[in-house]
Design an enzyme around this catalytic site. Sequence first.
Site, PDB file in Angstrom:
ATOM      1  N   LYS A 126      11.145   8.381  -5.644  1.00 37.45           N
ATOM      2  CA  LYS A 126      10.687   8.329  -4.252  1.00 37.45           C
ATOM      3  C   LYS A 126      10.397   9.752  -3.813  1.00 37.45           C
ATOM      4  O   LYS A 126      10.976  10.703  -4.353  1.00 37.45           O
ATOM      5  CB  LYS A 126      11.779   7.726  -3.368  1.00 37.45           C
ATOM      6  CG  LYS A 126      11.284   7.203  -2.032  1.00 37.45           C
ATOM      7  CD  LYS A 126      10.709   5.802  -2.119  1.00 37.45           C
ATOM      8  CE  LYS A 126      10.034   5.388  -0.836  1.00 37.45           C
ATOM      9  NZ  LYS A 126       9.613   3.985  -0.869  1.00 37.45           N
ATOM     10  N   ASP A 166       4.090   4.680   1.391  1.00 36.59           N
ATOM     11  CA  ASP A 166       5.278   4.151   2.074  1.00 36.59           C
ATOM     12  C   ASP A 166       5.008   4.432   3.556  1.00 36.59           C
ATOM     13  O   ASP A 166       3.842   4.607   3.947  1.00 36.59           O
ATOM     14  CB  ASP A 166       6.562   4.846   1.559  1.00 36.59           C
ATOM     15  CG  ASP A 166       7.839   4.185   2.081  1.00 36.59           C
ATOM     16  OD1 ASP A 166       8.142   3.070   1.656  1.00 36.59           O
ATOM     17  OD2 ASP A 166       8.537   4.766   2.945  1.00 36.59           O
TER      18      ASP A 166
HETATM   19  P1  NDP Z   1       3.986   1.776   7.991  1.00 35.54           P
HETATM   20  O1  NDP Z   1       4.012   3.236   8.238  1.00 35.54           O
HETATM   21  O2  NDP Z   1       2.708   1.108   7.692  1.00 35.54           O
HETATM   22  O3  NDP Z   1       4.651   0.997   9.218  1.00 35.54           O
HETATM   23  C1  NDP Z   1       5.960   1.254   9.618  1.00 35.54           C
HETATM   24  C2  NDP Z   1       6.251   0.434  10.855  1.00 35.54           C
HETATM   25  O4  NDP Z   1       7.639   0.567  11.181  1.00 35.54           O
HETATM   26  C3  NDP Z   1       5.482   0.911  12.066  1.00 35.54           C
HETATM   27  O5  NDP Z   1       5.262  -0.164  12.939  1.00 35.54           O
HETATM   28  C4  NDP Z   1       6.461   1.925  12.683  1.00 35.54           C
HETATM   29  O6  NDP Z   1       6.276   2.120  14.066  1.00 35.54           O
HETATM   30  C5  NDP Z   1       7.784   1.249  12.424  1.00 35.54           C
HETATM   31  N1  NDP Z   1       8.819   2.281  12.288  1.00 35.54           N
HETATM   32  C6  NDP Z   1       8.857   3.300  11.403  1.00 35.54           C
HETATM   33  N2  NDP Z   1       9.933   4.071  11.603  1.00 35.54           N
HETATM   34  C7  NDP Z   1      10.578   3.530  12.642  1.00 35.54           C
HETATM   35  C8  NDP Z   1      11.761   3.857  13.335  1.00 35.54           C
HETATM   36  N3  NDP Z   1      12.492   4.918  12.977  1.00 35.54           N
HETATM   37  N4  NDP Z   1      12.144   3.043  14.348  1.00 35.54           N
HETATM   38  C9  NDP Z   1      11.412   1.960  14.700  1.00 35.54           C
HETATM   39  N5  NDP Z   1      10.269   1.609  14.097  1.00 35.54           N
HETATM   40  C10 NDP Z   1       9.866   2.379  13.081  1.00 35.54           C
HETATM   41  O7  NDP Z   1       5.059   1.536   6.807  1.00 35.54           O
HETATM   42  P2  NDP Z   1       5.193   0.299   5.842  1.00 35.54           P
HETATM   43  O8  NDP Z   1       4.845  -0.962   6.556  1.00 35.54           O
HETATM   44  O9  NDP Z   1       4.529   0.632   4.578  1.00 35.54           O
HETATM   45  O10 NDP Z   1       6.772   0.331   5.534  1.00 35.54           O
HETATM   46  C11 NDP Z   1       7.736  -0.379   6.327  1.00 35.54           C
HETATM   47  C12 NDP Z   1       9.025  -0.525   5.532  1.00 35.54           C
HETATM   48  O11 NDP Z   1       8.750  -1.254   4.327  1.00 35.54           O
HETATM   49  C13 NDP Z   1       9.697   0.774   5.075  1.00 35.54           C
HETATM   50  O12 NDP Z   1      11.099   0.591   5.064  1.00 35.54           O
HETATM   51  C14 NDP Z   1       9.185   0.943   3.656  1.00 35.54           C
HETATM   52  O13 NDP Z   1      10.051   1.750   2.872  1.00 35.54           O
HETATM   53  C15 NDP Z   1       9.205  -0.514   3.199  1.00 35.54           C
HETATM   54  N6  NDP Z   1       8.373  -0.804   2.052  1.00 35.54           N
HETATM   55  C16 NDP Z   1       7.031  -0.568   2.075  1.00 35.54           C
HETATM   56  C17 NDP Z   1       6.253  -0.872   0.964  1.00 35.54           C
HETATM   57  C18 NDP Z   1       4.775  -0.721   0.965  1.00 35.54           C
HETATM   58  O14 NDP Z   1       4.160  -1.190   0.001  1.00 35.54           O
HETATM   59  N7  NDP Z   1       4.163  -0.145   1.978  1.00 35.54           N
HETATM   60  C19 NDP Z   1       6.870  -1.402  -0.271  1.00 35.54           C
HETATM   61  C20 NDP Z   1       8.273  -1.692  -0.149  1.00 35.54           C
HETATM   62  C21 NDP Z   1       8.985  -1.368   0.968  1.00 35.54           C
HETATM   63  P3  NDP Z   1       5.597   3.489  14.586  1.00 35.54           P
HETATM   64  O15 NDP Z   1       4.141   3.366  14.258  1.00 35.54           O
HETATM   65  O16 NDP Z   1       5.883   3.509  16.035  1.00 35.54           O
HETATM   66  O17 NDP Z   1       6.267   4.616  13.827  1.00 35.54           O
END
Ligand code: NDP
Length: 444
Positions: A126, A166
Amino acid sequence: MSYVDEIYAKVVEQNPGESEFHQAVKEVLDSLKLVIDANEEKYRKMALLERMVEPERIISFRVPWVDDNGQVQVNKGYRVQFNSAIGPYKGGLRLHPSVNQGILKFLGFEQVFKNSLTGLPIGGGKGGSNFDPKGKSDREVMAFCQSFMTELSKYIGADQDVPAGDIGVGAREIGFLYGQYKRLTGLYEGVLTGKGLNYGGSLVRTQATGYGLVYILDEMLKKNGKELAGKTVVISGSGNVAIYATEKAQQLGAKVVALSDSNGYIYDKDGIKLDVVKEIKEVRRGRIKEYVNAVPSAVYTEGKGIWTVTCDIALPCATQNELNLEDAKALKANGCFAVAEGANMPSTREATDFFLENGMLFMPGKAANAGGVATSALEMSQNSQRLSWTFEEVDAKLKDIMVNIFAKADDAAKRYGVAGNYVAGANIAGFEKVVDAMIAQGIV
Ligand code: NDP
């Protein structure tokens, strides 16, 4: 003191201040206790757990770049190469102000078991930076990505370490990173996944984590005599995972009524209009509250609170520790009976224990969100073969992988007398394969 307790105490002592890493190690070790106790002498002699909790390598570096005002900015960059026993390191890059070494170690550690569960030949890693892409111009994001890759390129390669996206890293960032890698090395190789379709990307990669989450949820429900169609679903986040989990849940007949971002959440009793969300998040990079401008019958609430919305199924898809014990109790009180984690470790340990102790169906992130990395591995296969599979081919493989992950977690839980505990099942199944490979490869 048992071997497991001893190792956990050492992890806390030797990695001060890395609370998320401690949390992830504790959850995994606790659920592996049965397996480890049965093999204690052998594992101790080989220092297997000591090696399991220590990354093979951590690279940390300076990332200087120039902002639009001509000011030089400096961020911290990292790559944690955790375990390569079963394949090249594989795992995303996160760009978010909260990123630090402890968070990346927790994510890298989880990734080792997740990647093993997919059945594909990928090790765990990571990386990322405390850079915040929010509010930055495209040129600033490019300047950052080019500087980040200038250093990272020395440590990655198609057969060595293959990062992906991510939080904060989507198609735009992967494009900039890939361009710089190619320019520096002269290699047109599958060194990153999540690439655009015109330069080596795979169909379904964008949708994979969200779709995979709903495929495994569907399988868990079916195997427990329930079904997804007609159920009310609440999903946190509104990024990549949340959007495509919503899409697949809707396709399978569920009604998704809430989504969020870090500012607040929307509730649409008639079901989320996903085209509106995609326009806000994927095109304009806006805030979720803008949804009510397009859908006035929906309600926006500032702040945390999404888990108080009544639902049958909850899918946390935002970030770590976003769902605590109080949230878990609120979900249960409102009739929620199943939770599957799209994000990595979104439920606190207390919340996870509550779900398990109260007979709720619970699928942990390392199994439930493995569809993203699995499809990344399919992208690597296509790159190696210089081939592109169709959407239907990749989607069918993804579904198959998710159904298999469910079967492995289910089987391991049953084998160790904890049927229905998919946390233990996923950890045990992921661990078994990595341990076998580590033993076979000697003391390295
Ligand atoms: P994105 O950046 O596309 O979206 C993240 C979302 O979560 C946004 O809506 C963001 O809101 C919100 N968010 C992020 N940080 C916080 C926080 N501290 N408090 C509240 N809301 C928060 O990321 P992904 O959708 O790719 O990833 C989401 C999760 O899924 C993570 O845990 C990631 O590790 C996991 N994941 C992702 C994969 C992938 O293929 N993308 C694969 C496996 C796991 P805002 O815009 O306001 O920050």
